[in-house]
Design a protein around this motif. Structure first.
Motif, mmCIF file in Angstrom:
data_model
loop_
_atom_site.group_PDB
_atom_site.id
_atom_site.type_symbol
_atom_site.label_atom_id
_atom_site.label_comp_id
_atom_site.label_asym_id
_atom_site.label_seq_id
_atom_site.Cartn_x
_atom_site.Cartn_y
_atom_site.Cartn_z
ATOM 1 N N GLN A 129 0.685 -1.055 -0.080
ATOM 2 C CA GLN A 129 -0.012 0.033 0.048
ATOM 3 C C GLN A 129 0.766 1.283 0.075
ATOM 4 O OE1 GLN A 129 -1.890 -1.568 3.717
ATOM 5 N NE2 GLN A 129 -3.857 -1.545 2.652
ATOM 6 N N PRO A 130 1.842 1.259 -0.911
ATOM 7 C CA PRO A 130 2.867 2.377 -0.705
ATOM 8 C C PRO A 130 2.113 3.756 -0.985
ATOM 9 C CG PRO A 130 2.845 1.452 -2.885
ATOM 10 C CD PRO A 130 1.886 0.562 -2.062
ATOM 11 N N GLU A 131 1.124 3.963 -1.823
ATOM 12 C CA GLU A 131 0.488 5.408 -1.991
ATOM 13 C C GLU A 131 -0.204 5.926 -0.651
ATOM 14 O OE1 GLU A 131 0.909 7.509 -4.235
ATOM 15 O OE2 GLU A 131 2.394 6.117 -5.194
ATOM 16 N N GLN A 132 -0.867 4.810 -0.019
ATOM 17 C CA GLN A 132 -1.552 4.927 1.344
ATOM 18 C C GLN A 132 -0.549 5.591 2.294
ATOM 19 O OE1 GLN A 132 -4.588 2.549 2.754
ATOM 20 N NE2 GLN A 132 -3.248 1.865 4.588
ATOM 21 N N VAL A 133 0.695 4.764 2.537
ATOM 22 C CA VAL A 133 1.545 5.122 3.347
ATOM 23 C C VAL A 133 2.194 6.426 3.057
ATOM 24 C CG1 VAL A 133 3.708 4.669 4.402
ATOM 25 C CG2 VAL A 133 1.971 2.741 4.060
ATOM 26 N N ARG A 134 2.728 6.774 1.914
ATOM 27 C CA ARG A 134 3.079 8.010 1.593
ATOM 28 C C ARG A 134 2.076 9.290 1.839
ATOM 29 N NH1 ARG A 134 3.769 7.142 -3.620
ATOM 30 N NH2 ARG A 134 6.095 6.809 -3.769
ATOM 31 N N GLU A 135 0.926 8.863 1.475
ATOM 32 C CA GLU A 135 0.037 10.116 1.750
ATOM 33 C C GLU A 135 -0.376 10.326 2.925
ATOM 34 O OE1 GLU A 135 -3.675 9.114 -0.434
ATOM 35 O OE2 GLU A 135 -2.602 9.193 -2.580
ATOM 36 N N LEU A 136 -0.220 9.156 3.938
ATOM 37 C CA LEU A 136 -0.467 9.454 5.292
ATOM 38 C C LEU A 136 0.702 10.148 6.003
ATOM 39 C CD1 LEU A 136 -2.018 6.147 6.489
ATOM 40 C CD2 LEU A 136 -3.247 8.482 6.670
ATOM 41 N N CYS A 137 1.824 9.817 5.513
ATOM 42 C CA CYS A 137 3.118 10.600 6.177
ATOM 43 C C CYS A 137 3.305 12.131 5.617
ATOM 44 C CB CYS A 137 4.288 9.912 5.396
ATOM 45 S SG CYS A 137 4.848 8.575 6.401
ATOM 46 N N GLY A 138 2.666 12.298 4.221
ATOM 47 C CA GLY A 138 2.675 13.753 3.994
ATOM 48 C C GLY A 138 1.245 14.463 4.668
ATOM 49 N N THR A 139 0.287 13.890 5.154
ATOM 50 C CA THR A 139 -0.700 14.314 5.858
ATOM 51 C C THR A 139 -0.167 14.905 7.057
ATOM 52 O OG1 THR A 139 -2.394 13.404 4.457
ATOM 53 C CG2 THR A 139 -3.003 14.288 6.602
ATOM 54 N N LEU A 140 0.441 13.936 7.759
ATOM 55 C CA LEU A 140 1.023 13.888 9.113
ATOM 56 C C LEU A 140 2.118 15.352 9.052
ATOM 57 C CD1 LEU A 140 1.407 10.309 10.339
ATOM 58 C CD2 LEU A 140 -0.051 11.880 11.004
ATOM 59 N N ARG A 141 2.884 15.313 8.191
ATOM 60 C CA ARG A 141 3.871 16.448 8.084
ATOM 61 C C ARG A 141 3.257 17.518 7.725
ATOM 62 N NH1 ARG A 141 7.202 12.201 5.468
ATOM 63 N NH2 ARG A 141 9.077 12.024 6.917
ATOM 64 N N GLY A 142 1.970 17.755 7.306
ATOM 65 C CA GLY A 142 1.330 19.160 7.171
ATOM 66 C C GLY A 142 0.905 19.650 8.456
ATOM 67 N N GLN A 143 0.843 18.669 9.672
ATOM 68 C CA GLN A 143 0.435 19.151 10.887
ATOM 69 C C GLN A 143 1.583 19.053 11.961
ATOM 70 O OE1 GLN A 143 -2.687 20.169 11.228
ATOM 71 N NE2 GLN A 143 -3.271 19.427 9.154
ATOM 72 N N PHE A 144 2.603 18.404 11.963
ATOM 73 C CA PHE A 144 3.522 18.244 13.022
ATOM 74 C C PHE A 144 5.023 18.360 12.479
ATOM 75 C CE2 PHE A 144 0.077 15.341 14.125
ATOM 76 C CZ PHE A 144 -0.316 15.613 15.422
ATOM 77 N N ALA A 145 5.636 18.943 13.347
ATOM 78 C CA ALA A 145 7.179 19.109 13.082
ATOM 79 C C ALA A 145 8.030 18.013 12.659
ATOM 80 C CB ALA A 145 7.817 19.952 14.065
ATOM 81 N N HIS A 146 7.808 16.900 13.667
ATOM 82 C CA HIS A 146 8.416 15.628 13.535
ATOM 83 C C HIS A 146 7.422 14.586 13.309
ATOM 84 C CE1 HIS A 146 11.993 17.622 15.233
ATOM 85 N NE2 HIS A 146 11.194 18.098 16.373
ATOM 86 N N VAL A 147 7.593 13.674 11.969
ATOM 87 C CA VAL A 147 7.207 12.425 11.826
ATOM 88 C C VAL A 147 8.089 11.531 11.528
ATOM 89 C CG1 VAL A 147 5.475 11.475 10.027
ATOM 90 C CG2 VAL A 147 5.007 13.693 10.738
#
Length: 412
Positions: free
Chosen positions: A325-343
C-alpha cells in the motif's frame, strides 16, 4: 471435488440500474460472460424480488455449469452485489476460466469498493489439513490465510462484521469486516510496537488516549508504564469491547477493567471535539482507512489530535503495508507532516497481517529515533517493564532503521 471457489462482495456499484433490478438483463449478461470464458451452461434459475418500502427489489440467480455454478445476488438499495463462482478442477484446470468470468462480471457492475476471497477446495484424498482455511488479501494484491478449528462468533454489529475464531497456532483471533485484527499468540508484535517506542521515548507519560483498540491490547501495554495515571479508551463499537472482555482476556489481561482506564463507547471524532483534556500520548489503534475508521485518517482529525496533545506529547498510528500500500503510506506521512514538526515512520513484521507493517510517531517535540538506546534501557528498568515479548532497547533503534524503499517512500 477439487476446485476453485471465488467470491466477491461489491460495494457502491455504478452500473446501469437494470443490472441490479431486472432478472432478464442480469441473466443475459451472466450467460454471455460464462460462454465467453469457455464454461458450459447446463441450466439456470432467476428471480426478481418485489419492491419494498418504495425501494426496488433485487435479483437472485444461478447458472448451473457442467463445471459447477455461478451465483449472483443484488441489493439495489445499497448498490451492492455478491458473486460466487465455483469450478471443478478434477479432470482439467478451469481456474483461468473462473477468474475470467469473475473479472468480467465485476467490471460490468463497476464497484468502487470490493472484497474478494480465493479458496482452493477439495483435496483428492480428503482434507490435507483440519479446520477452516480463512483467507485475506492485502490491498487486493496478495493472499494469505490461517486455518481455524472453531468459530466462536460471527455476527454483524451496528458498524462491522465481527468474527472470533480459534486455532491451536494463533489461539483466539479477532477479525473485523473480513480483516485480521489481533490474536492471542502474536498480538505482542503489533501492540508492543504501537505503544512502547513513543511511550518509552517520552520522559514521563501520565495521561494517554487510545482511539479504537477495543480488544484492550494497546491499553494493557500502556498500563505497564509506571507513572501512567489515566488512559481513556474510545471505541465506536461496544460489541468489540464486550467480545474482548468475554473472550480475549489473554490479550487485554484485565486492562479494560483497570481502575486507571476509562472505557467509552463513542465516536472518536466526536470525543476529540468535546474533550478539554490534554494527553501525553494519543494512540490511533484503528481499522484501515477504507473502513468506517476512514474519517480518522484525515488532516482535520490529525489537527484535532494535535490540539489535544500536552506539551511534548505525541500521536502514534499504523499506516498499512509500505510494500503493498505504498500510496496510502506516502499520503499519510505527507498528511501528518502538514500538521507536525516531526514525523518518524517505523516498521515491524506482523505475522497476522502477513507482511511488514508501517507505523509512525508524530509530534512537535518528541522524536523517538533520537533517544539513545541507553536511555530507553534505563527507562524500561526504572518503570519495571519486564513482561515484553518483542520490544527492548536494541529493538527500539531497529524499528526506525528503515529499508531503502520505505525511506524513499516516506522521505520529506
Amino acid at each position: 471435488m477439487q476446485g476453485l471457489h471465488l467470491t466477491a462482495d461489491l460495494y457502491h456499484c455504478a452500473c446501469e440500474s437494470a443490472l441490479m433490478t431486472d432478472a432478464d438483463t442480469l441473466a443475459r449478461l451472466c450467460r454471455r460472460h460464462t460462454l465467453e470464458a469457455g464454461l458450459t451452461l447446463v441450466d439456470e434459475k432467476w428471480h426478481t424480488f418485489p419492491d419494498f418500502q418504495g425501494q426496488p427489489g433485487g435479483v437472485t440467480g444461478m447458472l448451473l455449469l457442467a463445471e459447477s455454478h455461478l451465483a449472483v445476488h443484488t441489493w439495489p438499495e445499497r448498490n451492492g452485489v455478491t458473486l460466487d463462482v465455483y469450478v471443478c478442477n478434477f479432470q482439467e484446470d478451469n481456474s483461468r476460466k473462473a477468474e475470467a468470468l469473475m473479472k468480467a462480471i465485476v467490471e460490468a457492475f463497476r464497484p468502487s469498493d470490493m472484497q474478494r476471497q480465493h479458496l482452493n477446495r477439495g483435496d483428492v484424498d480428503g482434507p490435507a489439513d483440519a479446520g477452516e482455511l480463512v483467507l485475506e488479501d492485502v490491498a487486493g494484491q496478495a493472499y494469505f490465510g490461517f486455518r481455524f478449528e472453531r468459530r466462536i462468533l460471527n455476527r454483524q454489529t451496528a458498524y462491522q462484521r465481527l468474527e472470533l475464531l480459534e486455532s491451536a497456532t494463533l489461539g483466539r483471533t479477532l477479525r473485523l469486516d473480513g480483516r485480521y485484527m489481533t490474536s492471542e499468540a502474536e498480538e505482542f508484535f503489533y501492540h508492543e510496537a504501537l505503544v512502547h517506542p513513543a511511550a518509552t521515548a517520552h520522559p514521563a507519560p501520565r495521561n494517554a488516549l487510545i482511539i479504537g483498540g477495543g480488544d484492550g491490547g494497546a491499553l494493557e501495554e500502556l498500563l505497564k508504564h509506571r507513572g501512567i495515571e489515566r488512559v481513556t479508551l474510545v471505541d465506536l463499537d461496544g460489541e468489540v469491547i464486550d467480545a474482548a472482555r468475554r473472550y480475549l482476556e489473554k490479550i487485554h489481561r484485565g486492562a479494560l477493567d483497570d481502575p486507571r482506564a476509562t472505557v467509552l463507547v463513542e465516536d472518536g471524532v466526536a470525543f476529540l471535539a468535546r474533550t478539554s483534556d490534554r494527553y501525553d500520548l494519543i494512540l490511533l489503534d484503528l481499522t484501515d482507512p477504507d473502513t468506517p475508521a476512514g474519517p480518522l485518517y484525515t488532516p482535520g482529525f490529525f489537527r484535532r489530535c494535535k490540539h489535544a496533545l500536552a506539551p511534548g506529547g505525541a500521536l502514534v498510528l499504523h499506516m498499512g503495508s509500505p510494500f503493498h500500500q505504498p500510496e496510502q503510506v506516502r499520503e499519510l506521512c505527507g498528511t501528518l507532516r502538514g500538521q507536525f514538526a516531526h514525523v518518524r515512520p517505523y516498521g515491524v513484521h506482523i505475522p497476522l497481517y502477513g507482511t511488514y507493517w508501517g507505523l509512525a510517531v508524530a509530534s512537535d517535540a518528541l522524536d523517538p529515533d533520537t533517544v539513545p538506546g541507553e536511555t530507553i534501557h534505563a527507562r524500561l528498568e526504572e518503570r519495571r517493564i519486564g513482561d515484553l515479548e518483542y520490544y527492548n532497547a536494541r529493538v527500539h533503534g531497529a524499528l526506525f532503521a528503515l529499508p531503502n524503499f520505505y525511506r524513499r517512500l516516506t522521505a520529506n
